[in-house]
Design a protein around this motif. Structure first.
Motif, PDB file in Angstrom:
ATOM      1  N   GLN A 186      -1.343   4.210  -8.220  1.00 38.09           N
ATOM      2  CA  GLN A 186      -1.143   4.176  -6.765  1.00 38.09           C
ATOM      3  C   GLN A 186      -0.151   5.247  -6.325  1.00 38.09           C
ATOM      4  N   VAL A 225       0.824  -1.208   0.000  1.00 40.99           N
ATOM      5  CA  VAL A 225       0.000   0.000   0.000  1.00 40.99           C
ATOM      6  C   VAL A 225       0.863   1.264   0.000  1.00 40.99           C
ATOM      7  N   CYS A 281      -0.806   0.415 -13.070  1.00 46.19           N
ATOM      8  CA  CYS A 281      -1.125   0.151 -11.655  1.00 46.19           C
ATOM      9  C   CYS A 281      -0.200   0.944 -10.731  1.00 46.19           C
ATOM     10  N   ILE A 318      -1.981   8.587  -6.249  1.00 41.95           N
ATOM     11  CA  ILE A 318      -2.928   8.698  -5.139  1.00 41.95           C
ATOM     12  C   ILE A 318      -2.193   8.944  -3.822  1.00 41.95           C
ATOM     13  N   ILE A 319      -1.147   8.168  -3.571  1.00 39.86           N
ATOM     14  CA  ILE A 319      -0.442   8.271  -2.295  1.00 39.86           C
ATOM     15  C   ILE A 319       0.396   9.545  -2.201  1.00 39.86           C
ATOM     16  N   GLY A 335       1.748  -0.390  -6.127  1.00 42.20           N
ATOM     17  CA  GLY A 335       0.996  -0.638  -7.358  1.00 42.20           C
ATOM     18  C   GLY A 335       1.800  -1.416  -8.373  1.00 42.20           C
TER      19      GLY A 335
END
Length: 183
Positions: free
Chosen positions: A132, A85, A128, A135-136, A90
């Motif tokens: 991620q 995470v 992917c 987003i992070i 990702g």
């Protein structure tokens, strides 16, 4: 008797290639983005091309599960669910479609098509990873792509092509010794 030998060979090959992926993940050079340059994409493509779609993807899944439960198999000897995470997580689960598409490439009649499928798998992996990372990190899609994908693309495309060559040579050598690993 033959089916037992095939089952054992399949189990051993999945384990061996998961271990190869774990070892090549440790060849790592950090970058300021937080996503290191590794030989993971080479190893993932090798899993798919050498073992085929099902077993290659299974080898990658074994690697991911081992890392998720805490074994230090991910880059820089990291492990644990937090790695999945985190900024580079990702890419880790993006290895699954990459291995699958490389494995499907083994069914192609021409090596160019096999490599194109591998590059499509690489694109899925990068998608992917970039999503991620964006987003992070709080970056927009374009900024995330420029930081988390572009610096790695040339190396990763070369890795896919090299993995195809190594898998072809490996398969030939093993067939000569009486072991058939390709799906």
């Amino acid at each position: 008797m033959n089916s037992n030998r095939e089952k054992i060979t399949n189990i051993v090959m999945v384990g061996v290639f998961a271990a190869v992926l774990a070892v090549l993940s440790q060849i790592s050079f950090p970058l300021p983005s937080g996503i290191p340059v590794t030989l993971q994409t080479f190893a993932v493509a090798l899993c798919g091309y050498a073992l085929g779609c099902k077993r290659g993807t299974l080898a990658v899944l074994v690697y991911i599960v081992l890392g998720a439960v805490g074994l230090p198999v991910f880059a820089n000897f990291s492990g644990g669910f937090g790695s999945l995470v985190g900024l580079a997580g990702g890419y880790i689960y993006g290895f699954l479609p990459m291995a699958a598409l490389c494995g499907l490439g083994t069914k192609m009649p021409h090596r160019v098509l096999a490599i194109v499928l591998g590059v499509a798998g690489l694109a899925a992996c990068h998608l992917c990873g970039t999503i991620q990372f964006g987003i992070i990190s709080g970056n927009g899609p374009w900024a995330a792509f420029l930081v988390a994908s572009v610096p790695y693309l040339v190396k990763d495309i070369v890795s896919v092509a090299a993995a195809y060559g190594v898998a072809t040579a490996l398969s030939f050598a093993l067939k000569k010794s009486g072991i058939h690993i390709a799906a």
